[in-house]
Design an enzyme around this catalytic site. Structure first.
Site, PDB file in Angstrom:
ATOM      1  N   GLU A  43      40.652  21.297   2.706  1.00 58.24           N
ATOM      2  CA  GLU A  43      40.661  22.554   1.987  1.00 58.24           C
ATOM      3  C   GLU A  43      42.194  23.268   2.114  1.00 58.24           C
ATOM      4  OE1 GLU A  43      37.583  25.268   3.500  1.00 58.24           O
ATOM      5  OE2 GLU A  43      38.310  26.878   2.132  1.00 58.24           O
ATOM      6  N   ASN A 207      29.651  25.701  -2.984  1.00 61.93           N
ATOM      7  CA  ASN A 207      30.071  25.599  -1.417  1.00 61.93           C
ATOM      8  C   ASN A 207      29.352  26.953  -0.717  1.00 61.93           C
ATOM      9  OD1 ASN A 207      31.147  24.764   1.087  1.00 61.93           O
ATOM     10  ND2 ASN A 207      32.143  26.618   0.614  1.00 61.93           N
ATOM     11  N   GLU A 208      28.556  26.811   0.144  1.00 61.23           N
ATOM     12  CA  GLU A 208      28.082  27.779   0.895  1.00 61.23           C
ATOM     13  C   GLU A 208      27.543  29.204  -0.173  1.00 61.23           C
ATOM     14  OE1 GLU A 208      30.452  28.896   4.491  1.00 61.23           O
ATOM     15  OE2 GLU A 208      29.862  27.005   5.246  1.00 61.23           O
ATOM     16  N   TYR A 280      28.482  24.558  12.619  1.00 64.29           N
ATOM     17  CA  TYR A 280      29.707  24.588  13.427  1.00 64.29           C
ATOM     18  C   TYR A 280      29.090  25.003  14.822  1.00 64.29           C
ATOM     19  CZ  TYR A 280      32.871  24.590   9.662  1.00 64.29           C
ATOM     20  OH  TYR A 280      33.515  24.299   8.276  1.00 64.29           O
ATOM     21  N   GLU A 333      29.957  19.779   6.448  1.00 63.47           N
ATOM     22  CA  GLU A 333      30.812  20.641   7.319  1.00 63.47           C
ATOM     23  C   GLU A 333      30.288  20.617   8.683  1.00 63.47           C
ATOM     24  OE1 GLU A 333      32.604  24.098   6.108  1.00 63.47           O
ATOM     25  OE2 GLU A 333      32.666  23.691   4.097  1.00 63.47           O
ATOM     26  N   GLN A 383      38.210  20.114   9.679  1.00 60.60           N
ATOM     27  CA  GLN A 383      38.759  19.426   8.684  1.00 60.60           C
ATOM     28  C   GLN A 383      39.689  18.497   9.095  1.00 60.60           C
ATOM     29  OE1 GLN A 383      40.070  22.148   5.656  1.00 60.60           O
ATOM     30  NE2 GLN A 383      38.217  23.605   5.896  1.00 60.60           N
TER      31      GLN A 383
HETATM   32  O1  AHR Z   1      35.966  24.998   7.028  1.00 64.88           O
HETATM   33  C1  AHR Z   1      36.120  26.421   7.117  1.00 64.88           C
HETATM   34  C2  AHR Z   1      35.227  27.065   6.242  1.00 64.88           C
HETATM   35  O2  AHR Z   1      34.120  27.153   6.935  1.00 64.88           O
HETATM   36  C3  AHR Z   1      34.905  26.704   4.930  1.00 64.88           C
HETATM   37  O3  AHR Z   1      35.727  26.984   3.869  1.00 64.88           O
HETATM   38  C4  AHR Z   1      33.719  27.206   4.567  1.00 64.88           C
HETATM   39  O4  AHR Z   1      32.738  26.412   3.615  1.00 64.88           O
HETATM   40  C5  AHR Z   1      32.828  27.414   6.107  1.00 64.88           C
HETATM   41  O5  AHR Z   1      32.183  28.703   6.258  1.00 64.88           O
END
Ligand code: AHR
Length: 539
Positions: A43, A207-208, A280, A333, A383
């Site tokens: 990104e 995305n999201e 996450y 992600e 990432q």
């Molecule tokens: O990976 C960082 C961010 O986390 C990404 O841009 C987003 O999709 C997520 O919230």
């Protein structure tokens, strides 16, 4: 640049008697392990693109056409499946047309992350005029596809659904995939030095979209998805569309979005190749990567382990609408998200070198995906470099692979093999968790877990021992096969905070050994706080 690190946890070690057992049922296949489980994500965020990947053709840092050589050479070794780009949240502010054509004529924009995230922090002032704040667009579609080609990965582009319309998406498809010199955009591509189509099959539709990608409701997202994907030109390719799936355990998002797609018939659901799941396990901004107690070691691993129930629960909901099971999960992600290393320049948002604990998070997740080979088609840690759960860490001419890199190198041995049922029995790892009110609560995590796969008489078993102090002597029984010989590879350290830094790039590396014993049962001792791979030749 690097933090000196917290005091090492030199845990007293002991070996328990063979109280643990792993049973591998070679004849009970789960599914083929997609090579795309070992995919990545790039990104325009902090030091990922600028410095991490793109150093420019005139840089004194060794490069291939502007792309950092060390990164290419090492990434290639991981045999990456797919690389996702340009975001993340950045994708929904990005206009791909800014990133093609002669570099000196590309427009400069304010980067989404600098503008929205940093604005309230002191770091915003310190960013100055760098590309992390003022996006130079020197790295765009063609440079990204070149990176993919250099490392043997498939490109996966995410369309902007929040701030650009369908036409911009269709033109991007045309730029990437239309035959040479037949359309305006493919002529433009040829003019930019790429006469042959980029042949991009993987496209993310937003995305999201529940958050930074438009703040849609799932019903609204379903409508937008149908609009964005109606009558897409394929240019002779089989497009693989990935929907913007849930935030962690938000089952309502999956249910309502699938329901919204199904309103126009099951064909709408069948357009999806993958349903993106983001999770996450370490929350933003709480702690730096290398400062944690033994309880926090377990705490993070237990949170990472929630991936299993996320996969199972979303899969169940998807099956209510997709009875033929055409749509798989794309966990595009995932990772442990710590606080930025205080020694890193502010522009390197969320940058840090992960520790042994992060390596176990990687292994635990990859094992989970492999155990669910029938459900998960793709997975991309966030990432690739310099941000969050990264494989590489760079700063100007400095470069190192991280602890996560080694796990990806070890686990790649499963790619394309058939995952088989594997049962683990081991005493649990118990620990104390501090809840939000700082109240202590007892918690636990399994004592051993992992996954196994078979291909051409070769059995690969990967195992995580999360216990900070105890080795696990384990009986490994193979049902439906016998071991002739085998090799081991183990990533561990007596220091739970071990990691690779610029000053000590070999601080954490796997070690090789051989399996002693043969036949249908062997005994192996899994070191404390370890990730182990056994490659076993079957007779
Ligand atoms: O990976 C960082 C961010 O986390 C990404 O841009 C987003 O999709 C997520 O919230």
């Amino acid at each position: 640049m690097m933090a000196t690190g917290a005091a090492a946890l030199l845990a007293p070690r002991s070996t328990k008697a063979a109280e643990s057992r792993i049973e591998i049922l070679v004849n009970e296949p789960i599914g083929q392990i997609s090579p795309d489980l070992y995919s990545h994500f790039v990104e325009h965020l902090g030091g990922v693109v600028y410095d991490g990947i793109w150093v420019g053709e005139k840089s004194k840092i060794p490069n291939y056409n502007g792309i950092r050589k060390d990164l290419v050479d090492n990434l290639k070794k991981l045999k990456p499946g797919v690389i996702r780009y340009p975001g993340g949240c950045f994708a929904d502010q990005y206009d791909w047309r800014d990133g093609v054509g002669p570099r000196d004529q590309r427009p400069t924009r304010v980067n989404f992350w600098a503008d929205t995230h940093y604005k309230t922090t002191k770091a915003y002032e310190e960013l100055e005029g760098g590309p992390q704040k003022y996006e130079s667009n020197h790295f765009g579609t063609d440079e990204f596809v070149s990176l993919c080609r250099m490392v043997g990965a498939q490109p996966y582009l995410a369309a902007n659904m929040r701030s650009r319309d369908v036409r911009v998406f269709l033109e991007w498809l045309e730029y990437c995939n239309a035959p040479a010199n037949l359309t305006t955009w493919s002529t433009e591509r040829a003019k930019n030095g790429y006469p042959q189509p980029h042949n991009v099959q993987f496209w993310g539709i937003g995305n999201e979209s529940w958050g930074c990608g438009g703040d849609f409701t799932p019903e609204e997202y379903a409508t937008e998805f149908r609009k964005f994907t109606a009558w897409l030109p394929t240019y002779g390719l089989q497009l693989k569309l990935i929907g913007s799936g849930p935030n962690g355990g938000d089952l309502n998002w999956t249910r309502k979005a699938f329901e919204g797609l199904a309103l126009k018939g099951s064909r709408q659901i069948a357009k999806l190749y993958g349903w993106g799941l983001h999770y996450y396990c370490g929350s933003t901004g709480q702690q730096v990567a290398n400062e944690f107690t033994e309880n926090e070691w377990y705490d993070l691993l237990e949170r990472a382990n929630r991936m299993e129930s996320l996969i199972e629960s979303h899969w169940q909901v998807m099956g209510e609408y997709d009875r033929e099971r055409r749509v798989k999960l794309a966990v595009d992600e995932w990772g442990a998200w710590h606080k930025q290393d205080p020694d890193v320049p502010p522009a390197y948002l969320y940058a840090y070198a992960g520790t042994l604990r992060d390596a176990l998070v990687s292994a635990l997740n990859l094992d989970t995906f492999q155990r669910h080979a029938d459900k998960v088609a793709m997975a991309n840690p966030a990432q690739l470099v310099n941000t969050i759960h990264s494989m590489f860490y760079t700063y100007e001419d400095k470069f190192t692979v991280t602890s996560n890199y080694h796990v990806f190198e070890m686990y790649g041995a499963h790619a394309g093999a058939t995952a088989v049922r594997t049962d683990f029995v081991a005493p649990k790892a118990n620990f104390t968790r501090l809840d939000a009110q700082r109240k202590e609560t007892p918690a636990s995590l399994w004592g051993l877990n992992g996954s196994a796969s078979v291909k051409d008489k070769q059995l690969v078993l990967t195992v995580v021992n999360p216990h900070a102090r105890d080795a696990r002597e384990t009986e490994i029984a193979i049902r439906g096969g016998a071991i002739k010989s085998g090799k081991t590879r183990t990533l561990t350290s007596t220091d739970l905070h071990a990691r690779n830094t610029f000053a000590n790039p070999h601080g954490l590396e796997p070690k090789d050994g051989v399996v002693s014993g043969s036949g249908s049962t062997i005994t192996f001792t899994f070191a404390p706080a370890s990730v182990t791979r056994l490659v076993l030749d079957l007779s």
